[in-house]
Motif scaffolding. Structure first.
Motif, short mmCIF file in Angstrom:
data_model
loop_
_atom_site.label_atom_id
_atom_site.label_comp_id
_atom_site.label_asym_id
_atom_site.label_seq_id
_atom_site.Cartn_x
_atom_site.Cartn_y
_atom_site.Cartn_z
N CYS A 238 0.83 -1.21 0.00
CA CYS A 238 0.00 0.00 0.00
C CYS A 238 0.87 1.26 0.00
O CYS A 238 0.58 2.22 -0.72
CB CYS A 238 -0.92 0.01 1.21
SG CYS A 238 -2.35 -1.09 1.09
N LYS A 239 1.93 1.26 0.80
CA LYS A 239 2.82 2.42 0.87
C LYS A 239 3.54 2.63 -0.47
O LYS A 239 3.73 3.78 -0.89
CB LYS A 239 3.84 2.23 1.99
CG LYS A 239 3.26 2.46 3.38
CD LYS A 239 4.34 2.34 4.45
CE LYS A 239 3.77 2.65 5.83
NZ LYS A 239 4.81 2.52 6.91
N GLU A 240 3.92 1.54 -1.10
CA GLU A 240 4.60 1.65 -2.39
C GLU A 240 3.68 2.29 -3.42
O GLU A 240 4.11 3.15 -4.22
CB GLU A 240 5.04 0.26 -2.85
CG GLU A 240 6.20 0.25 -3.82
CD GLU A 240 7.51 0.69 -3.16
OE1 GLU A 240 8.01 1.77 -3.56
OE2 GLU A 240 8.01 -0.01 -2.27
N TYR A 253 -10.69 3.10 -4.36
CA TYR A 253 -9.59 2.19 -4.00
C TYR A 253 -10.23 0.94 -3.39
O TYR A 253 -10.82 0.99 -2.31
CB TYR A 253 -8.68 2.88 -2.99
CG TYR A 253 -7.32 2.23 -2.78
CD1 TYR A 253 -7.10 0.88 -3.03
CD2 TYR A 253 -6.25 2.99 -2.34
CE1 TYR A 253 -5.87 0.30 -2.84
CE2 TYR A 253 -4.98 2.43 -2.13
CZ TYR A 253 -4.80 1.08 -2.39
OH TYR A 253 -3.56 0.51 -2.19
N THR A 254 -10.07 -0.19 -4.09
CA THR A 254 -10.70 -1.45 -3.68
C THR A 254 -9.64 -2.52 -3.42
O THR A 254 -8.69 -2.66 -4.19
CB THR A 254 -11.64 -1.98 -4.78
OG1 THR A 254 -12.69 -1.04 -5.00
CG2 THR A 254 -12.26 -3.32 -4.37
N ILE A 255 -9.84 -3.28 -2.34
CA ILE A 255 -9.07 -4.51 -2.11
C ILE A 255 -10.06 -5.63 -1.84
O ILE A 255 -10.95 -5.49 -1.01
CB ILE A 255 -8.07 -4.38 -0.94
CG1 ILE A 255 -6.95 -3.41 -1.30
CG2 ILE A 255 -7.48 -5.74 -0.59
CD1 ILE A 255 -5.89 -3.24 -0.21
N ALA A 270 -4.61 -1.89 8.41
CA ALA A 270 -3.61 -1.53 7.40
C ALA A 270 -4.28 -0.98 6.15
O ALA A 270 -3.81 0.01 5.56
CB ALA A 270 -2.75 -2.75 7.06
N MET A 271 -5.35 -1.62 5.73
CA MET A 271 -6.06 -1.15 4.54
C MET A 271 -6.72 0.19 4.77
O MET A 271 -6.67 1.08 3.92
CB MET A 271 -7.09 -2.20 4.11
CG MET A 271 -6.46 -3.48 3.56
SD MET A 271 -7.67 -4.65 2.88
CE MET A 271 -8.41 -5.31 4.38
N LYS A 272 -7.34 0.35 5.91
CA LYS A 272 -8.01 1.61 6.22
C LYS A 272 -7.02 2.75 6.26
O LYS A 272 -7.27 3.84 5.73
CB LYS A 272 -8.74 1.48 7.56
CG LYS A 272 -9.70 2.62 7.86
CD LYS A 272 -10.88 2.59 6.90
CE LYS A 272 -11.87 3.69 7.22
NZ LYS A 272 -12.97 3.75 6.24
N ARG A 311 -17.25 -3.23 9.57
CA ARG A 311 -18.11 -2.08 9.86
C ARG A 311 -17.57 -1.28 11.05
O ARG A 311 -17.53 -0.05 11.03
CB ARG A 311 -19.53 -2.55 10.14
CG ARG A 311 -20.29 -3.08 8.94
CD ARG A 311 -20.45 -2.03 7.86
NE ARG A 311 -21.48 -2.38 6.89
CZ ARG A 311 -21.56 -1.86 5.68
NH1 ARG A 311 -20.68 -0.95 5.29
NH2 ARG A 311 -22.54 -2.22 4.86
N GLU A 312 -17.13 -2.00 12.07
CA GLU A 312 -16.58 -1.33 13.26
C GLU A 312 -15.32 -0.54 12.92
O GLU A 312 -15.05 0.50 13.53
CB GLU A 312 -16.26 -2.37 14.34
CG GLU A 312 -17.49 -3.02 14.96
CD GLU A 312 -17.14 -4.20 15.86
OE1 GLU A 312 -15.93 -4.47 16.02
OE2 GLU A 312 -18.07 -4.85 16.38
N LYS A 313 -14.57 -1.02 11.93
CA LYS A 313 -13.35 -0.33 11.52
C LYS A 313 -13.65 0.87 10.61
O LYS A 313 -12.73 1.59 10.22
CB LYS A 313 -12.41 -1.30 10.79
CG LYS A 313 -11.90 -2.46 11.65
CD LYS A 313 -10.95 -1.98 12.72
CE LYS A 313 -10.37 -3.16 13.51
NZ LYS A 313 -9.42 -2.69 14.56
#
Length: 484
Positions: A238-240, A253-255, A270-272, A311-313
């Motif tokens: 993700c950082k790259e 942005y989809t994963i 990490a995704m969020k 959802r909580e995230k």
């Protein structure tokens, strides 16, 4: 089955149409020959006489034997009319009427949009119904999707592109799957070096995109199951991407989080943190016995738990996949899966029809699957349920060897359309793709031409021959240089 092709080039369409009616039959194509006979034999022929063309179809299935012929004045209409003759005979022989008529293409909505632009909506609908023998219900679906896609396609211009990231690893391989994906048990040792090379390819691709002044519209990670990676590996990639590409005009942005047994709180974090706004949590079914039958290691309870955690995230754009026609699934249990998905209320529900891929264990192992008629009944139930719950169909495609020649449709709450799905399926702008098995598609901005750059399919080959991939990617600049 033997398909005899005499004096014409329509074998591909005739073979696909035979497969709609006989999905489990091996079809051998014989050209311009009387050799070979089978309990199922189809003979298709074209004969030119003076200024007209005689087309004929003969079908022999055990004791059934029927022939039909027509005269065409235009060669360009012979393929469609031959398909109609074959369709009508096979429908009589089997008692089965495929809902998509003679239309076997991957993108029905793309064809609908093309016909609308050329002849108007009324004529496009009439062509689907009268010339392609598509049912009114499927024609209506294709029109609805075409209208939704048309609005999204207008977002693209000559500088637009999307980024696709391939993570071809899964915890296990499902019995219907033929993707080039590798179970972690077998490929875990490849992951560190795979991530190294992937990050390097991301840097190279970003440099090219920036030099050309291209505008990033969407990012999509697929696979495989991207969340097979660890939280640290996800964060690194993700950082790259964030460091390399300009996100100033990014729309989406989809994963694909995919399977519930791969999703953890730290991976969601990490995704969020990376700005991922859309994820997929794909149950495929809400029936534990069906999950076990297809080779999944998670349960329905796991899916619900992970969904609640997402959802909580703070994830407010979640997709769920369902598949009609899975091993041991019944109409009743499928309806329960649809009802459960609707009750959970995700922003997207993608409904697939089971595809009988040659290399999948469901085919090689001879596992029983639902018929096309039952699969269509499942889709009809889901469509009615989704409409009543406020979902709309916004993109559609079909896969080779799908049950009943039926469709895959993305449904969403209004305003939650997955842009990448439309950009990719309708091929309206360039997709720069990284990772094993990824295919870069370079779209001519004001035409229909598409050129492709293929990465090696298998992770070990991707790693060992990475220099070749680097060389191939240089063609991106050459392609855009020709457009100046």
């Amino acid at each position: 089955m033997i398909l005899r092709v005499i004096n014409h080039k329509f074998h591909y369409e005739m073979e696909n149409l035979c497969r709609v009616f006989y999905p489990y039959e091996s079809i051998r194509v014989v050209r311009d020959s009387d050799e070979g006979e089978d309990a199922l034999t189809v003979v298709t022929a074209l004969e030119e006489k003076e200024n007209e063309f005689r087309i004929s179809v003969n079908v022999k299935i055990n004791t059934f034997n029927k022939e039909s012929e027509e005269i065409c004045e235009q060669l360009e209409d012979c393929e469609r009319r031959m398909a109609v003759l074959l369709f009508e005979i096979l429908r009589t022989a089997t008692g089965y009427t495929p809902q998509w008529g003679i239309l076997t293409g991957v993108r029905p909505s793309k064809l609908m949009n093309t016909l609308i632009s050329e002849n108007g909506t009324d004529n496009a609908v009439a062509y689907f119904n009268d010339k392609l023998l598509v049912s009114p219900r499927k024609t209506e679906l294709a029109l609805s999707v075409a209208n939704a896609e048309s609005k999204i396609m207008k977002m693209s211009d000559e500088k637009s592109f999307s980024l696709y990231v391939s993570i071809p690893f899964c915890p296990t391989r499902c019995n219907y799957c033929s993707f080039v994906s590798h179970s972690i048990a077998q490929a875990k040792k490849l992951l560190p070096e795979y991530v190294d090379k992937l990050c390097e390819e991301i840097r190279q691709t970003a440099a090219i995109a920036n030099e050309l002044g291209l505008r990033l519209e969407s990012v999509y990670w697929g696979g495989g199951t991207p969340t097979t990676l660890s939280a640290e590996q996800l964060e690194r990639i993700c950082k790259e991407i964030r460091n390399g590409f300009d996100f100033s005009e990014l729309r989406e942005y989809t994963i694909e989080a995919g399977r519930a047994d791969t999703v953890t709180a730290d991976k969601l974090d990490a995704m969020k943190a990376a700005g991922v706004g859309r994820i997929s949590i794909n149950p495929q079914t809400f029936n534990d016995s069906v999950l076990e039958a297809i080779g999944r290691r998670h349960t329905v309870a796991d899916v619900k738990r992970v969904y609640a955690m997402a959802r909580e995230k703070g994830f407010d754009n979640i997709n769920m996949d369902l598949i009609a026609g899975l091993t041991s699934d019944t109409f009743e249990s499928f309806c329960n899966s649809v009802d459960t998905a609707v009750e959970l209320n995700p922003e997207n529900i993608t409904l697939h029809t089971l595809a009988l891929k040659r290399s999948s264990t469901i085919v090689t192992g001879g596992v029983d699957v639902e018929s096309g008629e039952t699969a269509n009944k499942m889709l009809e139930y889901a469509q009615n349920k989704f409409y009543s719950a406020g979902y709309i169909p916004y993109y559609m495609y079909r896969q080779s060897r799908s049950l009943g020649n039926l469709e895959n449709v993305g449904w969403c709450k209004p305003g939650y359309e997955c842009l990448y799905n439309v950009f990719m399926m309708e091929e309206c702008h360039t997709v720069l793709a990284v990772g094993a098995g990824a295919v870069t598609k370079l779209k001519e901005p004001y035409g229909r031409s598409i050129e492709r750059i293929f990465n090696f399919k298998y992770p070990y080959e991707y790693i060992s021959r990475f220099e070749t991939i680097t060389e191939r990617k240089k063609y991106i600049k050459e392609f855009y240089g020709k457009l100046v």
